[in-house]
Design a protein around this motif. Structure first.
Motif, short mmCIF file in Angstrom:
data_model
loop_
_atom_site.label_atom_id
_atom_site.label_comp_id
_atom_site.label_asym_id
_atom_site.label_seq_id
_atom_site.Cartn_x
_atom_site.Cartn_y
_atom_site.Cartn_z
N MET B 1 0.87 -1.17 0.01
CA MET B 1 0.01 -0.11 -0.18
C MET B 1 0.89 1.24 0.04
O MET B 1 1.65 1.28 0.57
CB MET B 1 -0.70 0.09 1.28
N THR B 2 0.52 2.08 -0.90
CA THR B 2 1.27 3.27 -0.90
C THR B 2 0.50 4.38 -0.25
O THR B 2 -0.77 4.45 -0.34
CB THR B 2 1.95 3.59 -2.50
N PHE B 3 1.20 5.69 0.20
CA PHE B 3 0.55 6.57 0.82
C PHE B 3 0.89 7.95 0.33
O PHE B 3 1.86 8.10 -0.36
CB PHE B 3 1.02 6.69 2.25
N ALA B 4 -0.28 8.98 0.26
CA ALA B 4 -0.02 10.06 -0.27
C ALA B 4 1.03 10.85 0.57
O ALA B 4 1.94 11.69 -0.02
CB ALA B 4 -1.24 11.00 -0.15
N LEU B 5 1.08 10.60 1.75
CA LEU B 5 2.01 11.28 2.71
C LEU B 5 2.56 10.30 3.77
O LEU B 5 2.03 9.40 4.42
CB LEU B 5 1.74 12.53 3.50
N ASP B 6 4.09 10.01 3.89
CA ASP B 6 4.50 9.06 4.88
C ASP B 6 4.74 9.53 5.89
O ASP B 6 4.83 10.84 6.26
CB ASP B 6 5.70 8.25 4.08
N ALA B 7 5.45 8.85 7.22
CA ALA B 7 5.78 9.23 8.30
C ALA B 7 6.62 10.48 8.18
O ALA B 7 6.50 11.51 9.21
CB ALA B 7 6.06 8.08 9.49
N ASP B 8 7.63 10.41 7.57
CA ASP B 8 8.78 11.68 7.48
C ASP B 8 8.12 12.85 7.01
O ASP B 8 8.31 13.92 7.47
CB ASP B 8 9.80 11.23 6.49
N ALA B 9 7.23 12.58 6.12
CA ALA B 9 6.45 13.85 5.50
C ALA B 9 5.49 14.57 6.68
O ALA B 9 5.49 15.80 6.83
CB ALA B 9 5.76 13.69 4.06
N LEU B 10 4.73 13.71 7.33
CA LEU B 10 3.86 14.45 8.32
C LEU B 10 4.66 14.80 9.46
O LEU B 10 4.28 15.83 9.87
CB LEU B 10 2.93 12.93 8.80
N ASN B 11 5.94 13.95 9.82
CA ASN B 11 6.49 14.81 10.96
C ASN B 11 7.16 16.11 10.47
O ASN B 11 7.56 16.93 11.51
CB ASN B 11 7.76 13.77 11.23
N ALA B 12 7.64 16.07 9.28
CA ALA B 12 8.13 17.42 8.84
C ALA B 12 6.82 18.70 8.83
O ALA B 12 7.37 19.73 9.29
CB ALA B 12 8.55 17.41 7.40
N PHE B 13 5.76 18.22 8.41
CA PHE B 13 4.64 19.01 8.59
C PHE B 13 4.38 19.71 9.97
O PHE B 13 4.22 20.68 10.33
CB PHE B 13 3.50 18.48 8.01
N LEU B 14 4.40 18.56 10.90
CA LEU B 14 4.35 18.70 12.20
C LEU B 14 5.17 19.74 12.63
O LEU B 14 4.71 20.79 13.72
CB LEU B 14 4.36 17.43 13.02
N GLN B 15 6.44 19.60 12.55
CA GLN B 15 7.39 20.66 12.91
C GLN B 15 7.44 21.92 12.45
O GLN B 15 7.50 22.92 13.12
CB GLN B 15 8.90 19.92 12.53
N ASP B 16 6.92 22.07 11.24
CA ASP B 16 6.93 23.04 10.43
C ASP B 16 5.41 24.13 11.05
O ASP B 16 5.55 25.39 11.38
CB ASP B 16 6.65 23.22 9.04
N ASP B 17 4.38 23.34 11.29
CA ASP B 17 3.00 23.99 11.45
C ASP B 17 2.13 23.66 12.59
O ASP B 17 1.06 24.67 12.69
CB ASP B 17 2.06 23.62 10.06
N PHE B 18 2.79 22.93 13.37
CA PHE B 18 2.04 22.72 14.63
C PHE B 18 3.07 22.96 15.80
O PHE B 18 3.44 22.17 16.54
CB PHE B 18 1.62 21.30 14.84
N TRP B 19 3.65 24.21 16.01
CA TRP B 19 4.80 24.62 17.06
C TRP B 19 4.00 24.18 18.44
O TRP B 19 5.00 23.76 19.36
CB TRP B 19 4.86 25.90 16.98
N GLN B 20 2.86 24.32 18.68
CA GLN B 20 2.39 24.09 20.16
C GLN B 20 2.89 22.45 20.51
O GLN B 20 2.87 22.41 21.61
CB GLN B 20 0.84 24.38 20.02
N VAL B 21 2.60 21.68 19.59
CA VAL B 21 2.90 20.15 19.95
C VAL B 21 3.95 19.54 19.23
O VAL B 21 4.03 18.32 19.31
CB VAL B 21 1.64 19.39 19.39
N LYS B 22 5.01 20.27 18.59
CA LYS B 22 5.90 19.77 17.76
C LYS B 22 6.80 19.01 18.73
O LYS B 22 7.71 18.02 18.08
CB LYS B 22 6.62 20.60 16.93
N ASP B 23 7.10 19.45 19.88
CA ASP B 23 7.79 18.17 20.75
C ASP B 23 7.16 17.30 21.66
O ASP B 23 7.78 16.79 22.20
CB ASP B 23 8.73 19.44 21.90
#
Lengths: 139, 139, 139, 139
Positions: B1-23
């Motif tokens: 199964m292939t995904f539109a976004l993998d864990a690396d891409a989601l973690n990068a998005f989290l780091q960039d756009d969810f500063w409140q919960v990034k850590d």
């Protein structure tokens, strides 16, 4: 109608025991229906566009129904949420406080149920609605 | 199964756009069922007794289902929660991470539905379960 | 795994005490997860287009989780639903039985929680999902 | 306030298209808040003790919110429930009608949300409360 705890007593409890939200939440009024609680959002509660995030509205609803129950049953801090549901209906206004109006529906021996409507301060249409069940600890 | 976004891409998005919960949040794995997300609680997420608070579990569930949906539909950050419900079933273990296992049930054109089970790391019985509906913005 | 009540015992209870649904519901199997219940719809359960109505799916979920709990705790018929939520996700197939797969999440002293997925017989995508809380009467 | 459909129009629709409940439900009044619907239970709706069953209360809530929405948007019978939650709070009175008071919270372009309180006729404390989301079909 007299209450087991009034707004002053609940705000004092909030200041002492809820350090995470003590500068964010204010119990405005204990009412015949339940309670009214204000959220003064800070940076951490906002989404892009300066509107309050969904989990922050959930926290507001959860705390507000909790305070409403304590206003009736007195200081039983071990009262805990067992079930909650929330509907997000409109985008909150930017840079506005939220007001959560709680309505108690049942205060039983073991379970209590309340619901609430959340408004952007100054607006007449609710941004969200939630309903919570709490388990009351035995005496 | 292939995904539109993998864990690396989601973690990068989290780091960039969810500063409140990034850590606090880590997408551990995108799975055939949905996604697994870890919460590393900090002081602000804890209740007396060093267990994670209810609103923090709600935030974890809400973010985790959101990431699961994005892993399928790609980067549509304006996807928003419309309805959520949560049951708190057991007290989390003290000083333990939480793991949220998401199961996607529907990815429609307009609405997506997922549920999740939340575990204290290392335990086999869930502490909470939640189900969320998201509205997907039109193309 | 042994159960307090098996499928035969639950079907016998259904025949004796649930006359309204005794020709409609069949407990197919008590499983390690919970139970599987079949709904054989009759005219009164159908909407135009010969698909099962929403309230009928709710009734199926409510009964199925109830039977799952009794399969573990034995014959305590005064166990009652306190909270339920349901998401309707897809239109059921016309003229098809429904199968409700229950998963028990908690059997506590006072409260039990289970969820379920409902499928049109022969289809792999669920038409609905529900979660229920039951109050267990004291001994 | 004027309505797209009044109580007479809704009762006529109920008689024509809801044969399963046409002798059970009556739209008493379309109100500024929503609608009031009466359930006259028959044998099939009762549990031992002559109280209305849980799934019957769910059906009442589901139909009542549906009728409330149609009273505002007009005859769009393909409006369907997507999510519902209900809390059962008190045992209904034996041999009593139920009254369901609906409050509409949002009538959007795509989604509508309403909640309700259900009372045993003549009693002041609600036996149940429910909240429903409906998907409105495009023009």
């Amino acid at each position: 109608m007299t209450f087991a705890l009034d707004a002053d007593a609940l705000n004092a409890f909030l200041q002492d025991d809820f350090w995470q939200v003590k500068d964010t939440l204010i119990i405005e009024e204990v009412t015949d229906e339940g309670v009214i609680v204000r959220l003064k959002p800070t940076e951490e509660h906002l989404r892009p566009g300066a509107t309050v995030s969904g989990p922050t509205m959930f926290m507001l609803a959860d705390c507000a129904v909790y305070f409403a129950i304590l206003s009736r049953i007195g200081m039983k801090p071990l009262t805990v949420t067992t079930n909650a549901s929330i509907d997000y209906m409109r985008k909150p206004a930017a840079n506005a406080d939220l007001l959560c109006h709680v309505r108690l529906l049942k205060i039983g021996r073991v379970l209590a149920v309340g619901d609430c409507l959340i408004y952007s301060d100054g607006k007449s249409e609710p941004v969200a609605t939630a309903r919570m069940t709490y388990s009351i600890p035995p005496e």
